[in-house]
Design an enzyme around this catalytic site. Structure first.
Site, PDB file in Angstrom:
ATOM      1  N   CYS A  22      -3.337  -7.970 -11.127  1.00 37.85           N
ATOM      2  CA  CYS A  22      -3.692  -7.729  -9.728  1.00 37.85           C
ATOM      3  C   CYS A  22      -4.514  -8.885  -9.134  1.00 37.85           C
ATOM      4  O   CYS A  22      -5.638  -9.149  -9.569  1.00 37.85           O
ATOM      5  CB  CYS A  22      -4.490  -6.430  -9.611  1.00 37.85           C
ATOM      6  SG  CYS A  22      -5.092  -6.155  -7.930  1.00 37.85           S
ATOM      7  N   VAL A  63      -7.624  -0.827  -8.003  1.00 37.69           N
ATOM      8  CA  VAL A  63      -8.474  -1.874  -8.550  1.00 37.69           C
ATOM      9  C   VAL A  63      -8.480  -3.015  -7.541  1.00 37.69           C
ATOM     10  O   VAL A  63      -7.484  -3.203  -6.844  1.00 37.69           O
ATOM     11  CB  VAL A  63      -7.967  -2.358  -9.932  1.00 37.69           C
ATOM     12  CG1 VAL A  63      -8.064  -1.250 -10.946  1.00 37.69           C
ATOM     13  CG2 VAL A  63      -6.551  -2.919  -9.869  1.00 37.69           C
ATOM     14  N   GLU A  75     -12.711  -2.435  -2.520  1.00 37.00           N
ATOM     15  CA  GLU A  75     -12.204  -3.499  -1.646  1.00 37.00           C
ATOM     16  C   GLU A  75     -12.696  -4.860  -2.146  1.00 37.00           C
ATOM     17  O   GLU A  75     -13.882  -5.177  -2.111  1.00 37.00           O
ATOM     18  CB  GLU A  75     -12.592  -3.291  -0.167  1.00 37.00           C
ATOM     19  CG  GLU A  75     -11.819  -2.164   0.508  1.00 37.00           C
ATOM     20  CD  GLU A  75     -10.304  -2.396   0.526  1.00 37.00           C
ATOM     21  OE1 GLU A  75      -9.879  -3.560   0.567  1.00 37.00           O
ATOM     22  OE2 GLU A  75      -9.551  -1.417   0.467  1.00 37.00           O
ATOM     23  N   SER A  76     -11.721  -5.674  -2.555  1.00 36.88           N
ATOM     24  CA  SER A  76     -12.054  -6.933  -3.230  1.00 36.88           C
ATOM     25  C   SER A  76     -12.934  -7.878  -2.407  1.00 36.88           C
ATOM     26  O   SER A  76     -13.818  -8.531  -2.961  1.00 36.88           O
ATOM     27  CB  SER A  76     -10.770  -7.644  -3.644  1.00 36.88           C
ATOM     28  OG  SER A  76      -9.970  -7.911  -2.518  1.00 36.88           O
TER      29      SER A  76
HETATM   30  N1  LIG Z   1      -7.265  -4.044  -0.196  1.00 40.05           N
HETATM   31  C1  LIG Z   1      -7.477  -3.796  -1.615  1.00 40.05           C
HETATM   32  C2  LIG Z   1      -6.150  -3.926  -2.339  1.00 40.05           C
HETATM   33  C3  LIG Z   1      -6.265  -3.542  -3.807  1.00 40.05           C
HETATM   34  C4  LIG Z   1      -4.896  -3.192  -4.386  1.00 40.05           C
HETATM   35  O1  LIG Z   1      -3.911  -3.001  -3.638  1.00 40.05           O
HETATM   36  N2  LIG Z   1      -4.809  -3.074  -5.707  1.00 40.05           N
HETATM   37  C5  LIG Z   1      -3.594  -2.616  -6.322  1.00 40.05           C
HETATM   38  C6  LIG Z   1      -3.212  -3.441  -7.534  1.00 40.05           C
HETATM   39  S1  LIG Z   1      -2.833  -5.132  -7.120  1.00 40.05           S
HETATM   40  C7  LIG Z   1      -3.798  -1.205  -6.843  1.00 40.05           C
HETATM   41  O2  LIG Z   1      -4.850  -0.854  -7.308  1.00 40.05           O
HETATM   42  N3  LIG Z   1      -2.724  -0.411  -6.788  1.00 40.05           N
HETATM   43  C8  LIG Z   1      -2.744   0.907  -7.324  1.00 40.05           C
HETATM   44  C9  LIG Z   1      -2.419   1.928  -6.293  1.00 40.05           C
HETATM   45  O3  LIG Z   1      -2.261   1.574  -5.115  1.00 40.05           O
HETATM   46  O4  LIG Z   1      -2.322   3.076  -6.637  1.00 40.05           O
HETATM   47  C10 LIG Z   1      -8.487  -4.824  -2.130  1.00 40.05           C
HETATM   48  O5  LIG Z   1      -8.542  -5.926  -1.591  1.00 40.05           O
HETATM   49  O6  LIG Z   1      -9.223  -4.463  -3.059  1.00 40.05           O
END
Ligand SMILES: N[C@@H](CCC(=O)N[C@@H](CS)C(=O)NCC(=O)O)C(=O)O
Length: 232
Positions: A22, A63, A75-76
């Protein structure tokens, strides 16, 4: 930057729930690694999320999730900035407010112009989109000020560079792969017009926090699996 020997100990324990493939989670992983912070890394299988993660940590299931003591941050962009604010000694913000503003603008322009190319290739399987990298660099590079080797002359990547680093390493991974037309990387690495960007990008990918958290083989395997499943 913190000495390689002295770990920075946070006021409360930090746990990072992350996933190696990720790029968003990689932002927070990089900042903690680069600043040499003491933290616990917990890998989450996103295809099979543990029940305890959803129940006790983050019902949203995404994550990165950062646990600070008993508090949860998501949120990253926010978790990454939190680490930079918690450890001013890691010098992740430019000290000059103007340079700091410019570095944020640089990251915004990168995401507007370059991120879409990564998304089209990794999620859409459209590797022809890689040819758009040259126009994207033209739009983004004017904001990459005094990157020698990093923004504003810093000897380590600053926060906005860390925010975009996971996408820089992944785009180069795709460019080096069998999926990309070879001429693109060749032009990037030999044409003087792109040498400023290419040198900066290469330095960023090689910086300890970025290199130490990027498992190219695993990420490539994830990409190949994705492409194969799209062809079915
Ligand atoms: N806007 C979020 C995006 C985080 C994100 O989309 N993470 C994905 C993995 S790359 C995730 O956890 N996906 C699992 C899900 O949506 O259930 C950030 O910047 O933290």
């Amino acid at each position: 930057m913190a000495s390689a020997l002295t770990k920075l100990v946070p006021p409360k324990p930090i746990k990072l729930y992350s996933c190696v493939i990720c790029p968003w989670a990689a932002r927070t992983w990089i900042v903690l690694t680069q600043a040499n912070v003491e933290f616990e890394y917990i890998e989450i299988d996103l295809k099979n999320k543990p029940e305890w993660f959803l129940k006790e940590v983050n019902p949203g299931g995404k994550v990165p999730t950062l646990k600070y003591g008993n508090d949860i941050l998501i949120e990253s962009a926010i978790t990454t900035e939190f680490v930079a604010d918690l450890f001013p000694e890691a010098k992740l913000h430019a000290s000059d407010p103007f340079v700091r503003a410019q570095s944020r603008l640089m990251a915004d322009r990168f995401m507007e112009n370059v991120f879409g190319i990564y998304r089209e290739t990794a999620f859409g399987g459209n590797f022809g989109a890689l040819a758009k990298i040259f126009d994207a660099i033209d739009k983004f590079e004017p904001y990459l000020i005094n990157a020698k080797p990093f923004f504003g002359g810093s000897d380590h990547p600053l926060l906005p560079e860390i925010l975009i680093a996971p996408f820089v390493s992944r785009i180069y991974m795709v460019l080096e792969s069998e999926y990309a037309a070879k001429e693109i990387l060749e032009k990037l690495s030999t044409d003087p017009k792109y040498s400023y960007f290419h040198t900066w990008a290469t330095n960023l990918i090689a910086s300890p926090g970025v290199k130490g958290t990027f498992d190219k083989a695993l990420n490539m395997a994830w990409l190949s699996e994705r492409i194969a499943s799209q062809k079915k």
